[in-house]
Design a protein around this motif. Sequence first.
Motif, PDB file in Angstrom:
ATOM      1  N   MET A   1      81.547 -43.748  29.067  1.00  0.00           N
ATOM      2  CA  MET A   1      82.592 -44.759  28.860  1.00  0.00           C
ATOM      3  C   MET A   1      82.396 -45.913  29.849  1.00  0.00           C
ATOM      4  O   MET A   1      83.344 -46.383  30.467  1.00  0.00           O
ATOM      5  N   SER A   2      81.184 -46.315  30.033  1.00  0.00           N
ATOM      6  CA  SER A   2      80.962 -47.325  31.062  1.00  0.00           C
ATOM      7  C   SER A   2      81.317 -48.708  30.540  1.00  0.00           C
ATOM      8  O   SER A   2      81.211 -49.000  29.362  1.00  0.00           O
ATOM      9  N   PRO A 100      60.092 -59.079  34.424  1.00  0.00           N
ATOM     10  CA  PRO A 100      59.899 -58.560  35.783  1.00  0.00           C
ATOM     11  C   PRO A 100      58.529 -57.907  35.919  1.00  0.00           C
ATOM     12  O   PRO A 100      57.926 -57.515  34.918  1.00  0.00           O
ATOM     13  N   ASP A 104      63.520 -52.537  35.312  1.00  0.00           N
ATOM     14  CA  ASP A 104      63.996 -53.028  34.030  1.00  0.00           C
ATOM     15  C   ASP A 104      65.442 -53.480  34.101  1.00  0.00           C
ATOM     16  O   ASP A 104      66.156 -53.223  35.058  1.00  0.00           O
ATOM     17  N   VAL A 105      65.841 -54.215  33.057  1.00  0.00           N
ATOM     18  CA  VAL A 105      67.189 -54.738  32.966  1.00  0.00           C
ATOM     19  C   VAL A 105      67.743 -54.334  31.627  1.00  0.00           C
ATOM     20  O   VAL A 105      67.045 -54.419  30.619  1.00  0.00           O
ATOM     21  N   LYS A 106      68.999 -53.854  31.609  1.00  0.00           N
ATOM     22  CA  LYS A 106      69.629 -53.506  30.334  1.00  0.00           C
ATOM     23  C   LYS A 106      70.869 -54.368  30.144  1.00  0.00           C
ATOM     24  O   LYS A 106      71.649 -54.535  31.069  1.00  0.00           O
ATOM     25  N   ILE A 107      70.991 -54.885  28.943  1.00  0.00           N
ATOM     26  CA  ILE A 107      72.071 -55.829  28.676  1.00  0.00           C
ATOM     27  C   ILE A 107      72.775 -55.460  27.380  1.00  0.00           C
ATOM     28  O   ILE A 107      72.130 -55.081  26.405  1.00  0.00           O
ATOM     29  N   LYS A 108      74.106 -55.595  27.380  1.00  0.00           N
ATOM     30  CA  LYS A 108      74.866 -55.422  26.144  1.00  0.00           C
ATOM     31  C   LYS A 108      75.382 -56.775  25.687  1.00  0.00           C
ATOM     32  O   LYS A 108      76.060 -57.448  26.452  1.00  0.00           O
ATOM     33  N   GLY A 109      75.100 -57.137  24.460  1.00  0.00           N
ATOM     34  CA  GLY A 109      75.652 -58.366  23.915  1.00  0.00           C
ATOM     35  C   GLY A 109      74.691 -59.530  23.959  1.00  0.00           C
ATOM     36  O   GLY A 109      73.587 -59.431  24.466  1.00  0.00           O
TER      37      GLY A 109
ATOM     38  N   LYS B   2      87.309 -54.807  20.916  1.00  0.00           N
ATOM     39  CA  LYS B   2      85.990 -55.015  21.505  1.00  0.00           C
ATOM     40  C   LYS B   2      85.648 -53.885  22.485  1.00  0.00           C
ATOM     41  O   LYS B   2      84.545 -53.370  22.507  1.00  0.00           O
ATOM     42  N   ASP B   3      86.667 -53.519  23.283  1.00  0.00           N
ATOM     43  CA  ASP B   3      86.452 -52.446  24.244  1.00  0.00           C
ATOM     44  C   ASP B   3      86.104 -51.148  23.537  1.00  0.00           C
ATOM     45  O   ASP B   3      85.257 -50.392  23.984  1.00  0.00           O
ATOM     46  N   LEU B   6      82.643 -51.168  22.607  1.00  0.00           N
ATOM     47  CA  LEU B   6      81.785 -50.950  23.773  1.00  0.00           C
ATOM     48  C   LEU B   6      81.774 -49.488  24.187  1.00  0.00           C
ATOM     49  O   LEU B   6      80.746 -48.941  24.536  1.00  0.00           O
ATOM     50  N   ASN B   7      82.960 -48.874  24.152  1.00  0.00           N
ATOM     51  CA  ASN B   7      83.029 -47.486  24.585  1.00  0.00           C
ATOM     52  C   ASN B   7      82.258 -46.558  23.656  1.00  0.00           C
ATOM     53  O   ASN B   7      81.572 -45.662  24.103  1.00  0.00           O
ATOM     54  N   ALA B   9      79.837 -47.352  21.866  1.00  0.00           N
ATOM     55  CA  ALA B   9      78.402 -47.608  21.973  1.00  0.00           C
ATOM     56  C   ALA B   9      77.904 -47.322  23.379  1.00  0.00           C
ATOM     57  O   ALA B   9      77.109 -48.051  23.937  1.00  0.00           O
ATOM     58  N   GLN B  10      78.426 -46.284  23.950  1.00  0.00           N
ATOM     59  CA  GLN B  10      78.054 -45.964  25.332  1.00  0.00           C
ATOM     60  C   GLN B  10      76.542 -45.824  25.457  1.00  0.00           C
ATOM     61  O   GLN B  10      75.892 -45.128  24.693  1.00  0.00           O
ATOM     62  N   GLU B  11      76.010 -46.494  26.461  1.00  0.00           N
ATOM     63  CA  GLU B  11      74.562 -46.518  26.700  1.00  0.00           C
ATOM     64  C   GLU B  11      73.779 -47.036  25.495  1.00  0.00           C
ATOM     65  O   GLU B  11      72.626 -46.732  25.307  1.00  0.00           O
ATOM     66  N   TRP B  13      72.302 -50.098  24.605  1.00  0.00           N
ATOM     67  CA  TRP B  13      72.009 -51.428  25.118  1.00  0.00           C
ATOM     68  C   TRP B  13      71.429 -52.290  24.010  1.00  0.00           C
ATOM     69  O   TRP B  13      70.658 -51.830  23.183  1.00  0.00           O
ATOM     70  N   ASP B  14      71.812 -53.570  24.014  1.00  0.00           N
ATOM     71  CA  ASP B  14      71.285 -54.482  22.992  1.00  0.00           C
ATOM     72  C   ASP B  14      69.912 -55.009  23.385  1.00  0.00           C
ATOM     73  O   ASP B  14      69.049 -55.212  22.552  1.00  0.00           O
ATOM     74  N   ILE B  15      69.776 -55.268  24.672  1.00  0.00           N
ATOM     75  CA  ILE B  15      68.511 -55.843  25.123  1.00  0.00           C
ATOM     76  C   ILE B  15      68.016 -55.029  26.311  1.00  0.00           C
ATOM     77  O   ILE B  15      68.796 -54.735  27.215  1.00  0.00           O
ATOM     78  N   ILE B  16      66.774 -54.654  26.279  1.00  0.00           N
ATOM     79  CA  ILE B  16      66.179 -54.009  27.454  1.00  0.00           C
ATOM     80  C   ILE B  16      64.973 -54.828  27.866  1.00  0.00           C
ATOM     81  O   ILE B  16      64.068 -55.058  27.069  1.00  0.00           O
ATOM     82  N   LEU B  17      64.988 -55.311  29.099  1.00  0.00           N
ATOM     83  CA  LEU B  17      63.881 -56.129  29.566  1.00  0.00           C
ATOM     84  C   LEU B  17      62.987 -55.291  30.455  1.00  0.00           C
ATOM     85  O   LEU B  17      63.426 -54.761  31.466  1.00  0.00           O
TER      86      LEU B  17
END
Lengths: 420, 289
Positions: A1-2, A100, A104-109, B2-3, B6-7, B9-11, B13-17
Amino acid sequence: MSNIVIEVNNISKQYRLGQIGTGSLAHDINRWWYRIRGKDDPYMKIGEENERITKGNSEYVWALQNVDFKVEHGKVMGIIGRNGAGKSTLLKILSRTTAPTKGDVKIKGRVASLLEVGTGFHPELTGRENIFLNGAILGMTKNEIKTKFDDIVSFAGVERYIDTPVKRYSSGMYVRLAFSVAAHLEPEILIVDEVLAVGDAEFQKKCLGKMKDVSSNEGRTILFVSHNMTAIKNLCDTVLYMRNGKVVEVGPTNNVINNYLSHYVNSSLRQAFADPAEAPGNELVKIKRIEVCPQLESELNPITVNTAIDVEIEFWNYLDGKQINLSLHLYTIAQECVFNVGTPALNLSKGLHKGVCKIPANLLNDGIYSVSLMVVADKSYPLYNYENAVSFEVQENRDASGWHGKWPGFVRPNLEFNLE
Amino acid sequence: MKDAVLNNAQEQWDIILEPKNSFFKLNLREVWRYRDLMWLFVRRDFVAQYKQTILGPVWHIIQPLLTTLIFLFLFGTVAKIGTDGIEPTLFYMSGIAIWNYFAACLTSTSSTFVTNASIFGKVYFPRLVIPFSVVISNIIRFGIQFGLLLMFMIGFAFKGVPMVITFYWLYIPLLVLLMAGIGFGLGIIISSLTTKYRDMALLLTFAVQLGMYITPIAYPLSFLATKKYEWLVTVNPLSPIVEAFRYCLFGHATVSIGGLLYSIIFMIFVVVLGMLIFNKVEKDFMDTV
């Protein structure tokens, strides 16, 4: 629930200095040879901390080293640090213009970045055409831009010029239009670099207001790099303080800013080097000492607006037969230049020389200042530029009567101003 | 709401760099999401080029007309090379139109990274958008030149050169696509290889010029039938496309299914290879460009 929308895991970024040519080709071939044999990149192990003023021994520097932090949804995080601390590199990675080297970097949205206003503006196109083009570059669809078009134009205040090519715009109009497009983005995460340094005071206020709006009313996450501590204090919930590519501290805004300022100030009233080999400079000149000497009765007293300050400079000159002069720039903490003064040019012999710049009492306003020193030859070309060499804080010294607000202005001169 | 999303969809991630892209993750869906940007780039390229000119897009017509005149003189009058029984003006014009399209696709996609470095350094969008937009804006230019060719064909029809419209005309878009694919594929390979070392880019202008002479643009393939360097032209995957293009338009040319198949396979190969290399490079080319 992060609730975390950006997670930066131990990222590092290495850059190679110097030019690309046969030298870098040799390294590339060597790197490839290691990889074929299944070994690690040999150049990853070397590399130095990014300290620009001392000449390094390695061709590789780490612009970022093990940067690690998290940002929660809807928060505004400020990123502060001196020039070269790695702030922009970090933003570049987060906004995906480079990758990098490690981590790594993780982003939501959806992420939108404003590292510069007006990216992709084409001078030949009209304001209207550029709004669509720039909006699309920043990630909006045509329909989104259409619905916001009127807002964008009125926020920028350029209704009259909207069908004129932007090359005919004044620089202020250009910047306002560009910022206005960016301000109407609706990403979940907005990354902003020092763009507020543009435009007049009124427009800056408008921009800050807009950003505050975006974060508090629309619940967006913002990362904001600035040298403007007032803006950071007003906008940010937490602050990340960086130095030489590393994170020094992450935490509540006021604590971190105070630590940053005390760091910035206390560590740096004096820079002195006994050995020329260690001193900043080059084969032409080396700086032996640069020191801020407040003319105070006791060393324990603070520097105030009523204190006269001497900036003393000693340097080794290795050149013969050149007209040499010193040029001193005084900057505010927001990196705005307060003044630039120079000594007369003299035909100096080789060896150690000294200069003193006397800043009179009742000239500077309260605030934090940094001094950059340039050694110039023949009044025209710089031999060495020592940026942000020393810094100091000037404190308020007002009688406890009357008004207590922040005194406006870069300087606070004691001019003759009489009323009859 | 929205929350809640988000909840749940825990972990998620949309983008991983990460330091490197995996080789086969192409992300064409993202390119599709940025299709509006692609059209705006097409528009920008087209509109900006003719601002402050009086003739505007007419310039697209002048260049092929002049080249045709030069070819008529050099290859027709001076060198006396035949044209497979096709009216020489139309023969040269058709060759120039399709060659120009290929050359434009190749040269402008090949500089993708270098010319757009200032935008790429500031904002992220799928880098493939740029080469795609280049190929599309050049199609418009090709369209104009093709229209010019049609007008000339109609004109010559009145002078007694019959204009035959067959169902083969339907293949023309396919041939143009083949040409675009090869230009695009080679272009992005070159652009990816030249981010760090520019040597290849310098070679390219030269190669494009020479390329025209080993493609049957100014002469028909049949002209080489007995020459011993014929292989040089048949090995060129562009030759079958040019010949097929003329066959569709005029009904005369040397076309074989095998040759066309060879061109198609070649196109698929360079496009796939190009996208893979491009994908590998696009992530951190900014550090070296």
